[in-house]
Design a protein around this motif. Sequence first.
Motif, PDB file in Angstrom:
ATOM      1  N   ALA A 146      -9.936   8.007  -8.448  1.00  0.00           N
ATOM      2  CA  ALA A 146      -8.682   8.397  -7.789  1.00  0.00           C
ATOM      3  C   ALA A 146      -8.241   9.781  -8.250  1.00  0.00           C
ATOM      4  CB  ALA A 146      -7.596   7.380  -8.132  1.00  0.00           C
ATOM      5  N   ASP A 147      -7.565  10.488  -7.351  1.00  0.00           N
ATOM      6  CA  ASP A 147      -6.841  11.691  -7.738  1.00  0.00           C
ATOM      7  C   ASP A 147      -5.487  11.629  -7.042  1.00  0.00           C
ATOM      8  OD1 ASP A 147      -7.494  12.456  -5.102  1.00  0.00           O
ATOM      9  OD2 ASP A 147      -9.343  13.400  -5.812  1.00  0.00           O
ATOM     10  N   PHE A 148      -4.693  12.670  -7.226  1.00  0.00           N
ATOM     11  CA  PHE A 148      -3.316  12.588  -6.750  1.00  0.00           C
ATOM     12  C   PHE A 148      -3.050  13.610  -5.650  1.00  0.00           C
ATOM     13  CE2 PHE A 148      -3.550  11.148 -11.169  1.00  0.00           C
ATOM     14  CZ  PHE A 148      -3.181   9.824 -10.971  1.00  0.00           C
ATOM     15  N   ASP A 149      -4.007  13.740  -4.740  1.00  0.00           N
ATOM     16  CA  ASP A 149      -3.837  14.679  -3.620  1.00  0.00           C
ATOM     17  C   ASP A 149      -3.480  13.939  -2.331  1.00  0.00           C
ATOM     18  OD1 ASP A 149      -6.201  13.459  -3.078  1.00  0.00           O
ATOM     19  OD2 ASP A 149      -7.441  15.278  -3.128  1.00  0.00           O
ATOM     20  N   GLY A 150      -2.892  12.752  -2.484  1.00  0.00           N
ATOM     21  CA  GLY A 150      -2.495  11.974  -1.295  1.00  0.00           C
ATOM     22  C   GLY A 150      -3.245  10.664  -1.168  1.00  0.00           C
ATOM     23  N   ARG A 192      -8.625   0.640  -4.993  1.00  0.00           N
ATOM     24  CA  ARG A 192      -8.750   1.853  -4.184  1.00  0.00           C
ATOM     25  C   ARG A 192     -10.052   1.791  -3.403  1.00  0.00           C
ATOM     26  NH1 ARG A 192     -11.456   6.575  -4.194  1.00  0.00           N
ATOM     27  NH2 ARG A 192     -10.471   8.333  -3.136  1.00  0.00           N
ATOM     28  N   GLN A 193      -9.965   2.136  -2.088  1.00  0.00           N
ATOM     29  CA  GLN A 193     -11.171   2.182  -1.280  1.00  0.00           C
ATOM     30  C   GLN A 193     -11.779   3.583  -1.310  1.00  0.00           C
ATOM     31  OE1 GLN A 193      -8.706   0.371   1.096  1.00  0.00           O
ATOM     32  NE2 GLN A 193      -9.660  -1.599   0.915  1.00  0.00           N
ATOM     33  N   ASP A 230      -4.174   6.841  -1.204  1.00  0.00           N
ATOM     34  CA  ASP A 230      -3.441   5.565  -1.080  1.00  0.00           C
ATOM     35  C   ASP A 230      -4.171   4.505  -1.888  1.00  0.00           C
ATOM     36  OD1 ASP A 230      -1.538   5.117   1.755  1.00  0.00           O
ATOM     37  OD2 ASP A 230      -2.425   7.050   1.282  1.00  0.00           O
ATOM     38  N   MET A 231      -3.402   3.561  -2.449  1.00  0.00           N
ATOM     39  CA  MET A 231      -4.036   2.426  -3.114  1.00  0.00           C
ATOM     40  C   MET A 231      -3.333   1.130  -2.733  1.00  0.00           C
ATOM     41  SD  MET A 231      -5.246   3.876  -6.826  1.00  0.00           S
ATOM     42  CE  MET A 231      -6.038   2.368  -7.331  1.00  0.00           C
ATOM     43  N   ASN A 232      -4.056   0.022  -2.891  1.00  0.00           N
ATOM     44  CA  ASN A 232      -3.554  -1.293  -2.467  1.00  0.00           C
ATOM     45  C   ASN A 232      -3.195  -2.139  -3.682  1.00  0.00           C
ATOM     46  OD1 ASN A 232      -4.606  -0.568   0.181  1.00  0.00           O
ATOM     47  ND2 ASN A 232      -6.600  -1.045  -0.712  1.00  0.00           N
ATOM     48  N   ARG A 291       0.865  -1.183   0.000  1.00  0.00           N
ATOM     49  CA  ARG A 291       0.000   0.000   0.000  1.00  0.00           C
ATOM     50  C   ARG A 291       0.901   1.232   0.000  1.00  0.00           C
ATOM     51  NH1 ARG A 291      -5.210   1.562   1.571  1.00  0.00           N
ATOM     52  NH2 ARG A 291      -5.364   3.517   2.694  1.00  0.00           N
ATOM     53  N   SER A 292       0.581   2.172  -0.877  1.00  0.00           N
ATOM     54  CA  SER A 292       1.360   3.407  -0.901  1.00  0.00           C
ATOM     55  C   SER A 292       0.557   4.515  -1.563  1.00  0.00           C
ATOM     56  CB  SER A 292       2.674   3.185  -1.657  1.00  0.00           C
ATOM     57  OG  SER A 292       3.446   4.362  -1.617  1.00  0.00           O
ATOM     58  N   VAL A 293       1.086   5.733  -1.486  1.00  0.00           N
ATOM     59  CA  VAL A 293       0.480   6.886  -2.164  1.00  0.00           C
ATOM     60  C   VAL A 293       0.633   6.695  -3.675  1.00  0.00           C
ATOM     61  CG1 VAL A 293       0.702   9.387  -2.485  1.00  0.00           C
ATOM     62  CG2 VAL A 293       0.999   8.388  -0.220  1.00  0.00           C
ATOM     63  N   ILE A 294      -0.368   7.162  -4.429  1.00  0.00           N
ATOM     64  CA  ILE A 294      -0.296   7.039  -5.896  1.00  0.00           C
ATOM     65  C   ILE A 294       0.116   8.369  -6.518  1.00  0.00           C
ATOM     66  CG2 ILE A 294      -1.895   5.124  -6.175  1.00  0.00           C
ATOM     67  CD1 ILE A 294      -4.035   7.303  -6.892  1.00  0.00           C
ATOM     68  N   SER A 295       0.763   8.278  -7.679  1.00  0.00           N
ATOM     69  CA  SER A 295       1.113   9.477  -8.438  1.00  0.00           C
ATOM     70  C   SER A 295       0.933   9.188  -9.922  1.00  0.00           C
ATOM     71  CB  SER A 295       2.543   9.911  -8.115  1.00  0.00           C
ATOM     72  OG  SER A 295       3.438   8.849  -8.324  1.00  0.00           O
ATOM     73  N   PRO A 296       0.768  10.227 -10.755  1.00  0.00           N
ATOM     74  CA  PRO A 296       0.482  10.005 -12.184  1.00  0.00           C
ATOM     75  C   PRO A 296       1.745   9.746 -12.986  1.00  0.00           C
ATOM     76  CG  PRO A 296       0.408  12.347 -11.683  1.00  0.00           C
ATOM     77  CD  PRO A 296       0.712  11.656 -10.394  1.00  0.00           C
TER      78      PRO A 296
END
Length: 788
Positions: free
Chosen positions: A370-374, A336-337, A376-378, A240-245
């Motif tokens: 999802a967006d990229f403002d912090g 993503r939850q 998290d995804m699994n 699990r971690s933060v996502i980025s584009p």
Amino acid sequence: MIHIKYLSFIYDALRSTCAKCGKITIEEERLAKARMKIRMVERQRGELKKWDVAKEVIRRAKNSKECPHCADKKIKIKLKKPYSFYEEKVRITPIDIQERLKRITDEDCELLGLDSIGGRPEWMILSYLPVPPVTVRPSITLQSGQKSEDDLTHKLSDIVRTNQRLLENLNAGAPEIIIEDLWDLLQYHVTTFFSNNVSQIPPARHRSGRELKTLSERIKSKEGRFRKNLAGKRVNFCARSVISPDPNIEINEIGVPEVMAEHLTIPERVNSWNVKWCRELIQNYPKYPCALYVFIPDGRKKRVTEESRELLMEELAIGFIVERMLINGDFVLFNRQPSLHRMSIMAHRVKVLPGSTLRINLTVTDPYNADFDGDDMNMHVPQTEEARGESDELMDVVTQIITPRFGLPIIGCKQDHLSGLFTLTRGNTKFSKEEAFQLLTRAKVYDADLKIDKKGEASGKEIFSALLPKDFDYIGTSGLCRNCATCKKEECTNDGYVKIINGKLISGVIDDKSVGSKKGLLLQEIVKLYEREEVSTYLQRMALVGIATLDITGFTVLSSDSDLPEDIRKEIRTSLSNSVNKVNTYIKRFKDKEMVALPGRTLRETLEQKIINALNRARNVVGSLVLNNTSKENCTIIMAKSGAKGNMLNIAQMAGSVGQQVLRGSRLKRGYERRVLTHFEKGDLGADARGFIREGYKNGLTPTEFFFHAITSRDAQMDTSMRTPTSGYFQRRLINALQDFKIDDDLSVRTSDGRIVQFTYGEDGIDVGKSDAGKIDVELIIKKVAEK
């Protein structure tokens, strides 16, 4: 002791039966009818109706004054919370209650809703307490070396200790008051053993003051055994971690940090084809990629180390399993939850990249929301060949492009992709030969046959055509289409008619109506006609060319984008003043009682309707003035027209007027007595007093206008935050209600016990996710079959 969970039934049973003979206090004829009803219900297999019969029997019996069987008068029984029963003023002990319940016959048990073989009513009074095994209540050793017992063990020791004291006092002939107090204390411990959250009972606590977590609390709620440990649980082989584009990875790829790839493993079964590769993985230890463990067929597991790797390479044989690190191309599941629909978890292929975040392509953000403002995804790593096969066939991102909700693409170009494609294909945009090939190279198109004119330039439409399949035909409209009475088709001056023949864009501009998520009809056509690997390629090409176009042309949103010439601003102010004057005329007519009410409305409702219509017309006039007097090259306008972000109303509110603030369908009215704010006179119905904002955001709002605007903003924000848990709860209930439905061999939808819910799925048998916007394209199916 009374079992606290059966308290309500014990109370009903005592009130419904005779204390002397134990029979239900209803006439025999009524009882016979009730038994017949139960037999009929049993034949219909309806458990709910059976319980309804029992409830009706209990309701009638507890209201009777005397027993019709032995003519004994009934004494009213009262329940004094939490668990004390009184007959008039005399307390009934659990022993007495047990004796009374024993008198109820097996036949009467059935009428009270019990199955006498599975559970007699006297069993609800506890004479013995089952002790759960140590595995249910394990003790733990703290860092200090001290042993700490489980909460259930603490509670059981309290029960044993109190029970021993009660026995000693009974044998010693202690006074009745002491016996009663000890009995109550034992009842308290037994009750809190089952549930430590009973009203009117202080919860049992640890010495530290922490409430004990006993049986009931371990089972129920989100943190209970079912929801936390059985229905959903923490698992191995996940990250699990933060996502980025990352726009450069494929739409079905996921950028995995090296540190994750080194720790997550996949079991590789050794066979004659991969034995050499598996040896290389062991030899490569500890460099990435390498093997971390070797499983021998006899069940032993050996860790790969620098010392053991040579020996393991020699031992390695067919049938062994090598646990290796993640490498490029492995399948993983990404989630993503909150997971609200099927596309909230999809299969991606791994691409190992430096850094610490998980990276996804921008086109797949919509299905995950999802967006990229912090966010998290699994990520979950499938561990078997079957799981990997199912991930590929059923869950791959490219198989999920069409949403089963409305049959249009949920994965598509967005934001910068759309602005770029709009800029590329609009009008007769030209690019130099170098720029054209640079764009195509960014999209990984190396074999394009571009037409270069005498000036050494290629048109944007020509460049876009190079991204498409050579045999692709499509006719549609763009967001610039004005729905003219007579369509000019290819001659459309607005670029509203999109026509593609043999992979060449003849006319029209490409925007969100063609390739955007939730709208893209052109993209949907590609999904219908081509294999999934090709679909992925074409979508990725379009997205990359969109971004590359903006790199070349530049794309900057300026404050001056919403500037207007002074004469237009005067025209806007005049238009707004005229509308406000019209509103004042309506108010005067209302006060002079000259206004005629609209059908089905009061005079006041009619006035409000006329005012809102007048102010909305003013806003529309402002919108058209703003639209007609801003530069076509304006980047803010391009975003709105292409469908990338925002709309023309937003631009009108920035440059012209924010307009009337509407709260739940009407103008602002709540606040102080007969006025919203004290800055206005009581009873003022004017536009300014009820939330009309004359200026745009660019020129700024007055303090009262700003407050009015904040009212509606806050209402929308609060509504959203209040709705989220409610919709989540409804979703959960729906899932639980529908989870056992299945489509049977005869194509009917049935429950797990075979009852029919629908004769055909969805009443039409169409899988919307494989349809053409919810319909079936019969001609296309015939064409495909004929080609085969």
